[in-house]
Write a protein that holds these residues in place. Structure first.
Motif, PDB file in Angstrom:
ATOM      1  N   GLY A 119     113.275   2.301   8.233  1.00 22.60           N
ATOM      2  CA  GLY A 119     113.844   2.012   9.537  1.00 22.60           C
ATOM      3  C   GLY A 119     112.998   1.136  10.439  1.00 22.60           C
ATOM      4  O   GLY A 119     113.276   1.017  11.616  1.00 22.60           O
ATOM      5  N   PHE A 120     111.958   0.519   9.905  1.00 17.68           N
ATOM      6  CA  PHE A 120     111.105  -0.346  10.712  1.00 17.68           C
ATOM      7  C   PHE A 120     111.599  -1.788  10.672  1.00 17.68           C
ATOM      8  O   PHE A 120     112.274  -2.204   9.738  1.00 17.68           O
ATOM      9  N   VAL A 121     111.230  -2.553  11.674  1.00 10.99           N
ATOM     10  CA  VAL A 121     111.582  -3.958  11.768  1.00 10.99           C
ATOM     11  C   VAL A 121     110.296  -4.772  11.710  1.00 10.99           C
ATOM     12  O   VAL A 121     109.296  -4.420  12.319  1.00 10.99           O
ATOM     13  N   ARG A 122     110.310  -5.871  10.970  1.00  7.23           N
ATOM     14  CA  ARG A 122     109.161  -6.782  10.890  1.00  7.23           C
ATOM     15  C   ARG A 122     107.879  -6.088  10.456  1.00  7.23           C
ATOM     16  O   ARG A 122     106.859  -6.151  11.125  1.00  7.23           O
ATOM     17  N   VAL A 123     107.921  -5.431   9.339  1.00  5.66           N
ATOM     18  CA  VAL A 123     106.763  -4.727   8.803  1.00  5.66           C
ATOM     19  C   VAL A 123     106.056  -5.648   7.818  1.00  5.66           C
ATOM     20  O   VAL A 123     106.701  -6.305   7.001  1.00  5.66           O
ATOM     21  N   GLY A 124     104.723  -5.669   7.892  1.00  6.44           N
ATOM     22  CA  GLY A 124     103.944  -6.437   6.925  1.00  6.44           C
ATOM     23  C   GLY A 124     104.259  -5.961   5.518  1.00  6.44           C
ATOM     24  O   GLY A 124     104.448  -4.764   5.283  1.00  6.44           O
ATOM     25  N   ARG A 125     104.321  -6.872   4.582  1.00  3.24           N
ATOM     26  CA  ARG A 125     104.791  -6.501   3.234  1.00  3.24           C
ATOM     27  C   ARG A 125     103.932  -5.430   2.565  1.00  3.24           C
ATOM     28  O   ARG A 125     104.415  -4.685   1.734  1.00  3.24           O
ATOM     29  N   ASN A 126     102.664  -5.319   2.937  1.00  2.00           N
ATOM     30  CA  ASN A 126     101.819  -4.281   2.359  1.00  2.00           C
ATOM     31  C   ASN A 126     102.181  -2.879   2.855  1.00  2.00           C
ATOM     32  O   ASN A 126     101.698  -1.896   2.318  1.00  2.00           O
ATOM     33  N   TYR A 127     103.011  -2.802   3.898  1.00  6.82           N
ATOM     34  CA  TYR A 127     103.344  -1.516   4.496  1.00  6.82           C
ATOM     35  C   TYR A 127     104.810  -1.143   4.346  1.00  6.82           C
ATOM     36  O   TYR A 127     105.222  -0.096   4.832  1.00  6.82           O
ATOM     37  N   VAL A 128     105.589  -1.952   3.654  1.00 11.77           N
ATOM     38  CA  VAL A 128     106.993  -1.630   3.438  1.00 11.77           C
ATOM     39  C   VAL A 128     107.071  -0.354   2.602  1.00 11.77           C
ATOM     40  O   VAL A 128     106.413  -0.225   1.575  1.00 11.77           O
ATOM     41  N   GLY A 129     107.858   0.603   3.086  1.00  8.26           N
ATOM     42  CA  GLY A 129     108.042   1.849   2.355  1.00  8.26           C
ATOM     43  C   GLY A 129     106.888   2.816   2.484  1.00  8.26           C
ATOM     44  O   GLY A 129     106.810   3.785   1.723  1.00  8.26           O
ATOM     45  N   LYS A 130     105.985   2.566   3.437  1.00 11.31           N
ATOM     46  CA  LYS A 130     104.830   3.441   3.630  1.00 11.31           C
ATOM     47  C   LYS A 130     104.741   3.831   5.100  1.00 11.31           C
ATOM     48  O   LYS A 130     105.143   3.073   5.974  1.00 11.31           O
ATOM     49  N   PRO A 131     104.170   5.004   5.377  1.00 11.26           N
ATOM     50  CA  PRO A 131     103.983   5.373   6.785  1.00 11.26           C
ATOM     51  C   PRO A 131     102.868   4.541   7.412  1.00 11.26           C
ATOM     52  O   PRO A 131     101.994   4.028   6.711  1.00 11.26           O
ATOM     53  N   ILE A 132     102.906   4.410   8.723  1.00  3.17           N
ATOM     54  CA  ILE A 132     101.886   3.652   9.439  1.00  3.17           C
ATOM     55  C   ILE A 132     100.550   4.379   9.382  1.00  3.17           C
ATOM     56  O   ILE A 132      99.503   3.769   9.165  1.00  3.17           O
ATOM     57  N   LEU A 133     100.588   5.688   9.594  1.00  2.00           N
ATOM     58  CA  LEU A 133      99.389   6.513   9.529  1.00  2.00           C
ATOM     59  C   LEU A 133      99.524   7.543   8.423  1.00  2.00           C
ATOM     60  O   LEU A 133     100.629   7.976   8.092  1.00  2.00           O
ATOM     61  N   SER A 134      98.396   7.957   7.886  1.00  2.00           N
ATOM     62  CA  SER A 134      98.403   9.003   6.867  1.00  2.00           C
ATOM     63  C   SER A 134      98.581  10.369   7.523  1.00  2.00           C
ATOM     64  O   SER A 134      98.413  10.527   8.741  1.00  2.00           O
ATOM     65  N   ALA A 135      98.881  11.366   6.717  1.00  2.00           N
ATOM     66  CA  ALA A 135      99.007  12.731   7.223  1.00  2.00           C
ATOM     67  C   ALA A 135      97.697  13.175   7.877  1.00  2.00           C
ATOM     68  O   ALA A 135      97.701  13.794   8.941  1.00  2.00           O
TER      69      ALA A 135
END
Length: 150
Positions: A119-135
């Motif tokens: 559901g993010f917009v304009r995400v760097g390709r290294n972060y597609v499908g990943k959370p911004i921060l870890s648990a």
């Protein structure tokens, strides 16, 4: 949402996608009860000292929008509430849910959902499908914010 808020949200999302820290593992399951995620995402409490470092890091963007009891930080945000006293207002579980997915409280918020992978917009390709921060990073920030009391 006003055009300026949309623009700000896009800038924040773009900045997170390009400048984000380590973050980014697979999401661990969590249970939302009311307005909280009562259990730590990692099964253990976070490190408040590391949480403070994360809040002040430009890569998490917390101080881009928020201000707080950070006298050493020259430029602090004014788009979102001051973080002073956060530990008085919300429990650790409430803070956790706000970090995990702030849009649950306000669908038009400009605060990123730090522990989602879609559901993010304009995400760097290294972060597609990943959370911004870890648990672990979420738990560290929760532990720090819970210490901010008047």
């Amino acid at each position: 949402m006003a055009r300026s808020s949309l623009h700000t949200a896009a800038l924040i999302a773009a900045g997170l996608g390009l400048a984000c820290g380590a973050g980014a593992e697979e999401l661990v399951p969590y249970k939302i009860i009311g307005d909280t995620i009562p259990e730590p995402l990692t099964g253990t409490p976070g490190d408040p000292a590391h949480g403070r470092e994360l809040v002040l890091a430009r890569t998490t963007t917390c101080i881009l929008c928020h201000s707080g009891p950070f006298p050493e930080v020259r430029f602090q945000g004014d788009l979102a509430p001051d973080l002073t006293g956060t530990g008085n207002w919300w429990s650790a579980g409430q803070l956790r849910l706000r970090l995990v997915d702030a849009s649950r409280f306000n669908p038009e918020t400009i605060m990123p959902s730090y522990y989602r992978d879609d559901g993010f917009v304009r995400v760097g390709r290294n972060y597609v499908g990943k959370p911004i921060l870890s648990a672990a990073e979420i738990e560290d920030i929760v532990a720090y914010l819970a210490t901010l009391r008047d």
